[in-house]
Design a protein around this motif. Structure first.
Motif, PDB file in Angstrom:
ATOM      1  N   LEU A  23     -10.073   0.300  -6.209  1.00 33.28           N
ATOM      2  CA  LEU A  23     -11.053   1.364  -5.994  1.00 33.28           C
ATOM      3  C   LEU A  23     -10.958   2.447  -7.064  1.00 33.28           C
ATOM      4  CD1 LEU A  23     -10.916   1.704  -2.125  1.00 33.28           C
ATOM      5  CD2 LEU A  23     -12.831   0.868  -3.495  1.00 33.28           C
ATOM      6  N   THR A  24      -9.756   2.787  -7.455  1.00 32.36           N
ATOM      7  CA  THR A  24      -9.568   3.809  -8.483  1.00 32.36           C
ATOM      8  C   THR A  24     -10.172   3.365  -9.816  1.00 32.36           C
ATOM      9  OG1 THR A  24      -7.573   4.654  -7.425  1.00 32.36           O
ATOM     10  CG2 THR A  24      -7.848   5.143  -9.762  1.00 32.36           C
ATOM     11  N   GLY A  25      -9.979   2.106 -10.157  1.00 27.18           N
ATOM     12  CA  GLY A  25     -10.443   1.630 -11.457  1.00 27.18           C
ATOM     13  C   GLY A  25     -11.869   1.129 -11.503  1.00 27.18           C
ATOM     14  N   LEU A  26     -12.396   0.679 -10.352  1.00 30.05           N
ATOM     15  CA  LEU A  26     -13.680  -0.031 -10.392  1.00 30.05           C
ATOM     16  C   LEU A  26     -14.689   0.395  -9.328  1.00 30.05           C
ATOM     17  CD1 LEU A  26     -12.164  -3.614 -10.765  1.00 30.05           C
ATOM     18  CD2 LEU A  26     -13.162  -2.237 -12.586  1.00 30.05           C
ATOM     19  N   GLU A  27     -14.451   1.474  -8.638  1.00 38.81           N
ATOM     20  CA  GLU A  27     -15.252   1.826  -7.467  1.00 38.81           C
ATOM     21  C   GLU A  27     -16.765   1.780  -7.709  1.00 38.81           C
ATOM     22  OE1 GLU A  27     -15.092   5.023  -3.877  1.00 38.81           O
ATOM     23  OE2 GLU A  27     -14.287   5.625  -5.799  1.00 38.81           O
ATOM     24  N   THR A  28     -17.225   2.288  -8.829  1.00 35.86           N
ATOM     25  CA  THR A  28     -18.665   2.334  -9.083  1.00 35.86           C
ATOM     26  C   THR A  28     -19.241   0.977  -9.483  1.00 35.86           C
ATOM     27  OG1 THR A  28     -18.335   2.991 -11.392  1.00 35.86           O
ATOM     28  CG2 THR A  28     -18.573   4.763  -9.756  1.00 35.86           C
ATOM     29  N   GLU A  29     -18.374  -0.008  -9.733  1.00 37.31           N
ATOM     30  CA  GLU A  29     -18.831  -1.330 -10.159  1.00 37.31           C
ATOM     31  C   GLU A  29     -18.788  -2.354  -9.031  1.00 37.31           C
ATOM     32  OE1 GLU A  29     -16.821  -2.464 -13.863  1.00 37.31           O
ATOM     33  OE2 GLU A  29     -16.246  -0.348 -14.051  1.00 37.31           O
ATOM     34  N   LEU A  30     -18.436  -1.937  -7.819  1.00 44.99           N
ATOM     35  CA  LEU A  30     -18.225  -2.866  -6.713  1.00 44.99           C
ATOM     36  C   LEU A  30     -19.213  -2.641  -5.580  1.00 44.99           C
ATOM     37  CD1 LEU A  30     -14.349  -2.561  -6.455  1.00 44.99           C
ATOM     38  CD2 LEU A  30     -15.646  -4.310  -7.670  1.00 44.99           C
ATOM     39  N   ASP A  31     -19.546  -3.738  -4.882  1.00 45.57           N
ATOM     40  CA  ASP A  31     -20.305  -3.639  -3.641  1.00 45.57           C
ATOM     41  C   ASP A  31     -19.371  -3.355  -2.474  1.00 45.57           C
ATOM     42  OD1 ASP A  31     -22.910  -4.124  -4.573  1.00 45.57           O
ATOM     43  OD2 ASP A  31     -22.526  -6.271  -4.633  1.00 45.57           O
ATOM     44  N   SER A  32     -18.218  -4.041  -2.467  1.00 49.66           N
ATOM     45  CA  SER A  32     -17.280  -3.866  -1.352  1.00 49.66           C
ATOM     46  C   SER A  32     -15.889  -4.326  -1.749  1.00 49.66           C
ATOM     47  CB  SER A  32     -17.748  -4.651  -0.124  1.00 49.66           C
ATOM     48  OG  SER A  32     -17.715  -6.046  -0.378  1.00 49.66           O
ATOM     49  N   VAL A  33     -14.916  -3.758  -1.035  1.00 49.54           N
ATOM     50  CA  VAL A  33     -13.524  -4.203  -1.117  1.00 49.54           C
ATOM     51  C   VAL A  33     -13.065  -4.320   0.329  1.00 49.54           C
ATOM     52  CG1 VAL A  33     -11.173  -3.694  -1.866  1.00 49.54           C
ATOM     53  CG2 VAL A  33     -13.099  -2.993  -3.283  1.00 49.54           C
ATOM     54  N   SER A  34     -12.664  -5.521   0.728  1.00 48.92           N
ATOM     55  CA  SER A  34     -12.265  -5.709   2.121  1.00 48.92           C
ATOM     56  C   SER A  34     -10.875  -6.321   2.215  1.00 48.92           C
ATOM     57  CB  SER A  34     -13.280  -6.585   2.854  1.00 48.92           C
ATOM     58  OG  SER A  34     -13.390  -7.852   2.251  1.00 48.92           O
ATOM     59  N   LEU A  35     -10.218  -5.972   3.306  1.00 51.92           N
ATOM     60  CA  LEU A  35      -8.919  -6.539   3.621  1.00 51.92           C
ATOM     61  C   LEU A  35      -9.125  -7.632   4.660  1.00 51.92           C
ATOM     62  CD1 LEU A  35      -6.785  -3.297   3.935  1.00 51.92           C
ATOM     63  CD2 LEU A  35      -6.958  -4.821   1.973  1.00 51.92           C
ATOM     64  N   VAL A  36      -8.513  -8.791   4.439  1.00 48.53           N
ATOM     65  CA  VAL A  36      -8.620  -9.925   5.340  1.00 48.53           C
ATOM     66  C   VAL A  36      -7.211 -10.274   5.803  1.00 48.53           C
ATOM     67  CG1 VAL A  36      -9.339 -12.332   5.566  1.00 48.53           C
ATOM     68  CG2 VAL A  36     -10.638 -10.779   4.089  1.00 48.53           C
ATOM     69  N   MET A  37      -7.011 -10.238   7.108  1.00 44.06           N
ATOM     70  CA  MET A  37      -5.685 -10.542   7.651  1.00 44.06           C
ATOM     71  C   MET A  37      -5.472 -12.049   7.687  1.00 44.06           C
ATOM     72  SD  MET A  37      -5.517  -7.675  10.608  1.00 44.06           S
ATOM     73  CE  MET A  37      -7.230  -7.832  11.075  1.00 44.06           C
ATOM     74  N   GLY A  38      -4.302 -12.475   7.226  1.00 42.65           N
ATOM     75  CA  GLY A  38      -3.966 -13.898   7.194  1.00 42.65           C
ATOM     76  C   GLY A  38      -2.539 -14.120   7.642  1.00 42.65           C
ATOM     77  N   ASP A  39      -2.038 -15.315   7.358  1.00 39.44           N
ATOM     78  CA  ASP A  39      -0.664 -15.662   7.718  1.00 39.44           C
ATOM     79  C   ASP A  39      -0.151 -16.719   6.739  1.00 39.44           C
ATOM     80  OD1 ASP A  39      -2.074 -17.906   8.555  1.00 39.44           O
ATOM     81  OD2 ASP A  39      -1.748 -17.543  10.686  1.00 39.44           O
ATOM     82  N   HIS A  40       0.969 -17.306   7.044  1.00 44.14           N
ATOM     83  CA  HIS A  40       1.592 -18.364   6.221  1.00 44.14           C
ATOM     84  C   HIS A  40       1.900 -17.903   4.796  1.00 44.14           C
ATOM     85  CE1 HIS A  40       0.971 -21.118   9.494  1.00 44.14           C
ATOM     86  NE2 HIS A  40      -0.334 -20.865   9.494  1.00 44.14           N
ATOM     87  N   GLY A  41       2.226 -16.616   4.618  1.00 44.23           N
ATOM     88  CA  GLY A  41       2.669 -16.120   3.317  1.00 44.23           C
ATOM     89  C   GLY A  41       1.576 -15.845   2.309  1.00 44.23           C
ATOM     90  N   ILE A  42       0.328 -15.866   2.728  1.00 41.15           N
ATOM     91  CA  ILE A  42      -0.777 -15.698   1.768  1.00 41.15           C
ATOM     92  C   ILE A  42      -0.859 -14.270   1.236  1.00 41.15           C
ATOM     93  CG2 ILE A  42      -2.563 -15.113   3.479  1.00 41.15           C
ATOM     94  CD1 ILE A  42      -4.392 -17.003   1.687  1.00 41.15           C
ATOM     95  N   PHE A  43      -1.164 -14.169  -0.024  1.00 42.01           N
ATOM     96  CA  PHE A  43      -1.580 -12.912  -0.648  1.00 42.01           C
ATOM     97  C   PHE A  43      -2.465 -13.291  -1.818  1.00 42.01           C
ATOM     98  CE2 PHE A  43      -1.707  -9.023  -2.981  1.00 42.01           C
ATOM     99  CZ  PHE A  43      -1.672  -8.055  -1.995  1.00 42.01           C
TER     100      PHE A  43
END
Length: 75
Positions: free
Chosen positions: A26-46
């Motif tokens: 968000l700090t670097g690209l906020e004006t260039e993005l439609d959205s930034v979302s967090l998606v909860m997962g499991d099994h070690g994903i990132f």
């Protein structure tokens, strides 16, 4: 414009890492993005995806927030 998803493993405690990456994006690209979302997962994903394309996967890359922002900008 770009849609970014940050999927993180809840049981692994990766929420703070996801929030740090979200803040950097968000700090670097906020004006260039439609959205930034967090998606909860499991099994070690990132993963960070821009318009469905994986730009970061912890299984393949070391965590460098600046590199993630650069990859998203390149999208």
């Amino acid at each position: 414009m770009t849609e970014v998803e940050i999927e993180y493993c809840v049981p692994c405690g990766f929420r703070d890492r996801a929030l740090d990456v979200q803040q950097a994006i968000l700090t670097g690209l906020e004006t260039e993005l439609d959205s930034v979302s967090l998606v909860m997962g499991d099994h070690g994903i990132f993963q960070v995806r821009a318009d469905g394309n994986v730009v970061y996967d912890k299984e393949e890359n070391g965590l460098d927030v600046d590199d993630i922002v650069r990859e998203i900008r390149a999208q």
